[in-house]
Design a protein around this motif. Structure first.
Motif, mmCIF file in Angstrom:
data_model
loop_
_atom_site.group_PDB
_atom_site.id
_atom_site.type_symbol
_atom_site.label_atom_id
_atom_site.label_comp_id
_atom_site.label_asym_id
_atom_site.label_seq_id
_atom_site.Cartn_x
_atom_site.Cartn_y
_atom_site.Cartn_z
ATOM 1 N N LYS A 1 0.831 -1.201 0.000
ATOM 2 C CA LYS A 1 0.000 0.000 0.000
ATOM 3 C C LYS A 1 0.867 1.253 0.000
ATOM 4 C CE LYS A 1 -3.686 2.345 2.564
ATOM 5 N NZ LYS A 1 -4.573 2.297 3.757
ATOM 6 N N MET A 2 1.951 1.233 0.775
ATOM 7 C CA MET A 2 2.811 2.410 0.871
ATOM 8 C C MET A 2 3.665 2.593 -0.385
ATOM 9 S SD MET A 2 5.633 3.447 3.804
ATOM 10 C CE MET A 2 4.423 3.863 5.062
ATOM 11 N N PHE A 3 4.090 1.467 -0.984
ATOM 12 C CA PHE A 3 4.986 1.535 -2.145
ATOM 13 C C PHE A 3 4.433 0.704 -3.307
ATOM 14 C CE2 PHE A 3 7.940 2.199 1.450
ATOM 15 C CZ PHE A 3 8.531 3.386 1.056
ATOM 16 N N PRO A 4 3.336 1.108 -3.917
ATOM 17 C CA PRO A 4 2.799 0.320 -5.043
ATOM 18 C C PRO A 4 3.786 0.213 -6.205
ATOM 19 C CG PRO A 4 1.710 2.472 -4.875
ATOM 20 C CD PRO A 4 2.491 2.294 -3.622
ATOM 21 N N SER A 5 4.656 1.219 -6.343
ATOM 22 C CA SER A 5 5.636 1.198 -7.442
ATOM 23 C C SER A 5 6.696 0.124 -7.260
ATOM 24 C CB SER A 5 6.316 2.569 -7.563
ATOM 25 O OG SER A 5 6.844 2.975 -6.316
ATOM 26 N N MET A 6 6.798 -0.451 -6.073
ATOM 27 C CA MET A 6 7.777 -1.515 -5.844
ATOM 28 C C MET A 6 7.408 -2.811 -6.548
ATOM 29 S SD MET A 6 9.315 -1.687 -2.022
ATOM 30 C CE MET A 6 10.303 -0.395 -1.307
ATOM 31 N N ILE A 7 6.246 -2.839 -7.168
ATOM 32 C CA ILE A 7 5.869 -4.047 -7.902
ATOM 33 C C ILE A 7 6.867 -4.350 -9.010
ATOM 34 C CG2 ILE A 7 4.406 -2.895 -9.629
ATOM 35 C CD1 ILE A 7 2.419 -5.252 -9.252
ATOM 36 N N LYS A 8 7.620 -3.309 -9.417
ATOM 37 C CA LYS A 8 8.626 -3.484 -10.468
ATOM 38 C C LYS A 8 9.930 -4.071 -9.922
ATOM 39 C CE LYS A 8 6.898 0.587 -12.968
ATOM 40 N NZ LYS A 8 7.253 1.954 -13.441
ATOM 41 N N HIS A 9 10.095 -4.066 -8.604
ATOM 42 C CA HIS A 9 11.358 -4.541 -8.021
ATOM 43 C C HIS A 9 11.495 -6.051 -8.200
ATOM 44 C CE1 HIS A 9 12.568 -1.040 -5.187
ATOM 45 N NE2 HIS A 9 11.845 -0.573 -6.190
ATOM 46 N N ALA B 1 21.899 12.264 -0.295
ATOM 47 C CA ALA B 1 20.600 11.607 -0.446
ATOM 48 C C ALA B 1 20.708 10.135 -0.056
ATOM 49 C CB ALA B 1 20.094 11.745 -1.874
ATOM 50 N N GLY B 2 21.826 9.494 -0.406
ATOM 51 C CA GLY B 2 22.024 8.100 -0.049
ATOM 52 C C GLY B 2 22.070 7.901 1.452
ATOM 53 N N VAL B 3 22.760 8.798 2.151
ATOM 54 C CA VAL B 3 22.852 8.699 3.612
ATOM 55 C C VAL B 3 21.470 8.924 4.232
ATOM 56 C CG1 VAL B 3 23.860 9.735 5.681
ATOM 57 C CG2 VAL B 3 25.273 9.390 3.646
ATOM 58 N N TYR B 4 20.750 9.923 3.722
ATOM 59 C CA TYR B 4 19.400 10.183 4.242
ATOM 60 C C TYR B 4 18.506 8.971 3.999
ATOM 61 C CZ TYR B 4 14.924 12.470 5.096
ATOM 62 O OH TYR B 4 13.684 12.790 5.599
ATOM 63 N N ALA B 5 18.613 8.384 2.802
ATOM 64 C CA ALA B 5 17.775 7.230 2.465
ATOM 65 C C ALA B 5 18.055 6.053 3.389
ATOM 66 C CB ALA B 5 18.000 6.833 1.005
ATOM 67 N N ALA B 6 19.316 5.871 3.785
ATOM 68 C CA ALA B 6 19.666 4.768 4.691
ATOM 69 C C ALA B 6 18.925 4.914 6.015
ATOM 70 C CB ALA B 6 21.174 4.746 4.923
ATOM 71 N N GLU B 7 18.975 6.103 6.566
ATOM 72 C CA GLU B 7 18.337 6.336 7.860
ATOM 73 C C GLU B 7 16.819 6.307 7.748
ATOM 74 O OE1 GLU B 7 20.173 10.055 8.623
ATOM 75 O OE2 GLU B 7 22.024 9.183 9.433
ATOM 76 N N ALA B 8 16.283 6.904 6.682
ATOM 77 C CA ALA B 8 14.828 6.934 6.499
ATOM 78 C C ALA B 8 14.275 5.541 6.269
ATOM 79 C CB ALA B 8 14.471 7.850 5.332
ATOM 80 N N ASP C 1 1.452 4.785 11.573
ATOM 81 C CA ASP C 1 1.334 5.735 10.468
ATOM 82 C C ASP C 1 2.682 6.423 10.226
ATOM 83 O OD1 ASP C 1 -1.314 5.137 10.112
ATOM 84 O OD2 ASP C 1 -2.044 6.811 11.338
ATOM 85 N N TYR C 2 2.979 6.648 8.969
ATOM 86 C CA TYR C 2 4.268 7.252 8.634
ATOM 87 C C TYR C 2 4.083 8.241 7.489
ATOM 88 C CZ TYR C 2 9.287 7.755 7.881
ATOM 89 O OH TYR C 2 10.552 8.272 7.772
ATOM 90 N N ASP C 3 4.714 9.416 7.622
ATOM 91 C CA ASP C 3 4.616 10.459 6.594
ATOM 92 C C ASP C 3 5.713 10.245 5.552
ATOM 93 O OD1 ASP C 3 4.235 12.674 5.061
ATOM 94 O OD2 ASP C 3 4.511 14.149 6.668
ATOM 95 N N LEU C 4 5.431 9.378 4.594
ATOM 96 C CA LEU C 4 6.411 9.084 3.546
ATOM 97 C C LEU C 4 6.707 10.317 2.706
ATOM 98 C CD1 LEU C 4 8.134 7.053 1.956
ATOM 99 C CD2 LEU C 4 6.083 6.508 0.606
ATOM 100 N N GLU C 5 5.683 11.126 2.447
ATOM 101 C CA GLU C 5 5.870 12.304 1.595
ATOM 102 C C GLU C 5 6.891 13.269 2.187
ATOM 103 O OE1 GLU C 5 4.906 13.028 -1.489
ATOM 104 O OE2 GLU C 5 4.248 10.940 -1.454
ATOM 105 N N ALA C 6 6.985 13.324 3.516
ATOM 106 C CA ALA C 6 7.979 14.207 4.134
ATOM 107 C C ALA C 6 9.392 13.771 3.750
ATOM 108 C CB ALA C 6 7.814 14.202 5.650
#
Length: 882
Positions: A49-57, A121-128, A141-146
């Motif tokens: 639900k949170m990552f529908p685009s991951m269907i391509k992974h 961005a890579g470092v931020y992505a690791a932590e996020a 609940d998580y604010d992914l858009e943030a």
């Protein structure tokens, strides 16, 4: 969950054979070691639900299904974090598709790897990604858009602009190396003496006087006018009084603009009354103190791009605009226009979003409109006074329509302005007829023009304007790289590196090299310290005086950040033995060989990797390489060498006492090995191995044989040339040798030399590095007991997390395992240990010091030597040399 370590790979690395930009996390997943995804209720549904685009992974390494299927079957949370880190970067506009998750062998601890486009961005992505995975697992609940917004801000702030990126892309096509020199658009292409720098579209060849001229619009106009180039009539003013005076002489309509503005900022066009003029003056003065008032030229806005004094592209520019549909408000029309996926903030896309600013509001007011007004069907409303792409304008390529006289004029302007790259702004009704004062004029010349309008015009043919830039910087046949020799291995790296650099200098080069001692430029020490990582390599490769690089590449730097270069011409692996095992996830010699292999794999296909044929792990690396192979061996009749040379290969051996190079069936004797000072009369086998490898590198580099011989004979081992490598000081009744030997392999080689030393007693002042395995520390004691008659144990200043008592115990146990009766004394301070050995030395003794701080120890022993030559007491004390 907790990140235990986070390393950023910036070059060829241990973790991937092909990808250089990788984040490597050592991650403790805690309780999730017992909770694979199929055991977490609702996990699969929530992540889909949170990552529908991951269907391509997809999942790699033997799994045929998609990532969502893998989650349903059950996978570890670290694997999920890898995919989340990749996906959130992609959602923020950064294409990142490579990832792997591997067990470290420790329960619950994994190496999570994923690619990045922008480091921050890579470092931020690791932590996020960890926060997101935990939220999904715990149904919070998580604010992914943030996170996506934060990543987009990083991308907008850190990404290259389109002009810079296009030049980088062109360099990549030609395999020209590049590196970013600051957080902006300052880029260095090439290496060493072949480097070229740019800042956006300004190059190191751009004349500063040309930049200054272009920054002063009034001076530009005067210069062009004197050359009979059509320019609009105008005056420079600074206040309202000047404005009124000028407008008494100049007819409306006029243009008012800052004298040194850019990107269309502060410009107002088609001014038709004093009220508009005063407002325009105030706007222009927000950019510069002095302002230009000039005649308004009727016509279209064109940008002529000249590179290397040749006209390359011409774009017709249209200001930001909307077209009415009879239904939507102007505000809604702007929003619809900005929703075009090709529009973005700033320079991130081929077009820029339209921003309603003071200029837009003024235009609306003058036309009796507001943002809530509805335009009739088909009516066009211009929203800006200027046609700059950076304010939302669009472009159309019209290069093929330009009249030859206008081509000549543009190229002439570039030379008048002394600008190798410039953007010339022309206002004219038509460009397919010669430009005159009656039908147009040159309104501005830009020293750092944007390429976006030419690379991606809204209409017309896209022009690869970066190609002529790279042709100018690197014409056909001009090199961009300098030769690089990369040296790695367990022992012998530093001496091999120094010897090759010495040979390069003898051959007429200006070498730069890095070692555990420091960074050297053409023989000058420019920085002291352990300089065997990628940052030190970068110092050499960015130095404009260096034309030959020799780079020592140690295990730590390779694992921490990768190599500081993409490719080398020659790689050398001296040997691989059991040092540094148990650190950074490298526990076996096979794994250590993979680390060293990184250097060999970076060798160009037409380059050479020089391998030790006497070392099984080193020799086996040849199977993984696509480049040429050269071998060296201490064994004259080594079967591996014989097979290699029979197949046409190159090798170095000691043949009948001669240092000999073999190519296929032909042999070339360089000189007798015993005559090479570094070989210590041929007795120091460890040094002979270094000589063999270095000589191969010199031959492959096409150095003249007479230069190679001269370099070998003039490379005198000493504290100055080879600090900390078998430095011998001769006192009146004993000798002191200082060496950096600190591992099993080093002590084995040291023993071969010490066994040949004729001395009444042999005293070894030894220690071990605290972060090594117990068995490694014991081995130091074991081999020390074989070569010395007495052992003194000292301790390093940095014990690396291990108690001194532990080190003493293990060294003592190792020594006792060979000789239970060997005398062992513990004197923690190195200088006190040395003084004790010297004051108690028998006549004809040999004292060995295993040093931690080479410079400090050498200075101390030199002072002792000077004191010993004075007619004073023979008792050595600290006070005598303090």
């Amino acid at each position: 969950m907790k990140i235990l370590d986070l390393d950023i790979m910036r070059g060829p690395n241990y973790w991937s054979n092909y990808r250089q930009h990788i984040i490597v996390m050592r991650l403790d997943i805690g309780k999730y070691e017992e909770l694979p995804t199929n055991k977490i209720s609702g996990f699969s549904e929530r992540i889909e639900k949170m990552f529908p685009s991951m269907i391509k992974h997809r999942c790699s390494e033997g799994h045929d299904g998609g990532f969502f299927e893998r989650i349903k079957e059950g996978t570890w949370i670290g694997h999920v974090i890898e995919h989340i880190a990749l996906e959130i970067q992609t959602l923020a506009g950064m294409e990142c598709g490579y990832g792997r998750t591997r067990s470290t062998g420790e329960k619950g601890i994994y190496h999570v790897l994923f690619s990045y486009e922008i480091e921050k961005a890579g470092v931020y992505a690791a932590e996020a990604a960890i926060r997101i995975a935990e939220a999904i697992a715990n149904n919070i609940d998580y604010d992914l858009e943030a996170d996506i917004r934060a990543l987009k801000r990083i991308h907008s702030r850190e990404a290259f602009g389109p002009s810079t990126q296009s030049i980088i892309d062109e360099a990549k096509k030609r395999n020209i190396p590049f590196r970013r020199l600051n957080s902006g658009s300052m880029i260095m292409f090439g290496q060493g003496v072949h480097q070229k720098k740019i800042r956006a579209s300004m190059t190191c060849g751009t004349a500063s006087i040309g930049v200054d001229l272009a920054g002063d619009k009034d001076e530009t106009k005067k210069l062009l006018k004197k050359a009979y180039i059509p320019v609009p009539v105008g005056e420079v003013i600074s206040d309202e009084e000047d404005l009124k005076s000028v407008l008494q002489e100049m007819n409306y309509p006029v243009v008012i603009k800052p004298i040194d503005g850019n990107h269309g900022r502060g410009i107002t066009t088609n001014i038709r009354n004093m009220e508009q003029a005063i407002a325009a003056l105030n706007l222009a003065k927000t950019i510069s103190t002095d302002v230009i008032v000039e005649r308004f030229i009727e016509g279209y806005d064109y940008r002529f791009l000249v590179i290397n004094y040749k006209l390359i592209a011409v774009a017709k520019r249209t200001p930001a605009m909307v077209m009415g549909d009879g239904i939507s408000t102007i505000d809604s029309l702007i929003e619809q226009t900005n929703n075009d996926p090709n529009r973005g903030d700033g320079h991130e896309k081929v077009m820029t979003k339209i921003v309603v600013d003071e200029v837009t509001q003024t235009i609306l007011t003058e036309k009796g409109l507001t943002l809530d007004s509805v335009l009739p069907m088909g009516q066009i409303l211009l929203l800006k006074d200027t046609a700059n792409i950076s304010t939302g304008g669009t472009s159309r390529d019209v290069t093929d329509l330009v009249h030859p006289e206008n081509v000549f004029m543009a190229e002439r302007i570039a030379r008048i302005m002394n600008l190798d790259i410039c953007g010339i702004d022309v206002v004219a009704k038509d460009i397919d007829v010669p430009l005159t004062n009656e039908n147009g004029g040159i309104v501005e010349v830009n020293a750092c023009p944007g390429f976006r309008m030419h690379l991606s015009p809204a209409k017309g043919l896209a022009r690869n304007v970066a190609e002529p830039v790279m042709n100018m910087l690197y014409p056909e046949g001009k090199p961009s790289r300098i030769p690089i020799v990369a040296v790695t291995g367990t022992n012998g790296k530093t001496t091999t590196t120094r010897l090759i650099a010495h040979m390069a200098k003898q051959a007429g080069h200006r070498p730069g090299f890095t070692t555990t001692d420091g960074i050297y430029i053409n023989g000058h020490l420019v920085h002291t310290g352990d300089c065997t990582g990628p940052v030190s390599s970068e110092t050499i490769l960015t130095d404009p005086t260096v034309d030959f690089a020799v780079l020592e590449c140690a295990r730590g730097g390779i694992l921490r950040a990768g190599l500081g270069f993409d490719n080398c011409n020659i790689s050398i692996i001296t040997n691989i033995s059991d040092d540094h095992l148990g650190l950074k996830g490298i526990d076996t010699l096979s794994e250590m060989a993979k680390v060293k292999e990184v250097v060999a794999r970076s060798t160009f296909d037409d380059g050479y990797s020089i391998l030790n044929a006497d070392d099984d792990h080193t020799y086996d690396i040849r199977r993984e390489l696509d480049c040429n192979i050269a071998l060296f061996s201490m064994e004259e009749n080594n079967e591996r060498i014989a097979r290699h040379c029979k197949n046409g290969g190159m090798a170095a051996t000691i043949e009948k006492g001669y240092l000999t190079i073999t190519k296929g069936e032909w042999q070339t004797r360089i000189c007798k090995i015993e005559n090479v000072p570094l070989s210590f009369g041929g007795k120091a086998t460890c040094m002979v191995k270094n000589i063999l490898a270095a000589t191969l590198a010199a031959v492959i580099s096409n150095f003249k044989l007479e230069d190679i011989r001269a370099a070998l004979l003039s490379f005198i081992p000493s504290p100055e040339i080879t600090p900390g490598r078998m430095n011998i000081f001769k006192f009146s009744n004993f000798d002191v040798m200082i060496d950096y030997a600190h591992n099993t392999g080093g002590f084995i080689e040291l023993k071969k030399y010490v066994d040949n030393v004729n001395a009444s007693s042999k005293v070894g002042i030894i220690t071990a590095v605290g972060d090594r395995r117990d068995e490694d520390i014991k081995n130091i004691g074991y081999y020390a007991a074989q070569m010395f008659t007495q052992i003194i144990i000292r301790h390093d200043d940095d014990l690396r997390g291990r108690p001194a008592e532990d080190i003493t115990r293990l060294l003592t146990e190792g020594a006792a395992s060979y000789n239970p009766n060997i005398p062992v004394t513990v004197i923690p301070n190195e200088q006190e240990a040395l003084l004790h050995a010297m004051n108690n030395a028998l006549n004809g003794s040999f004292i060995f010091v295993c040093t931690e701080n080479i410079k400090r120890t050498l200075t101390f022993v030199r002072e002792l030597k000077e004191e010993s030559e004075k007619p004073q007491s023979q008792l050595f004390t600290l006070s005598r040399v303090s």
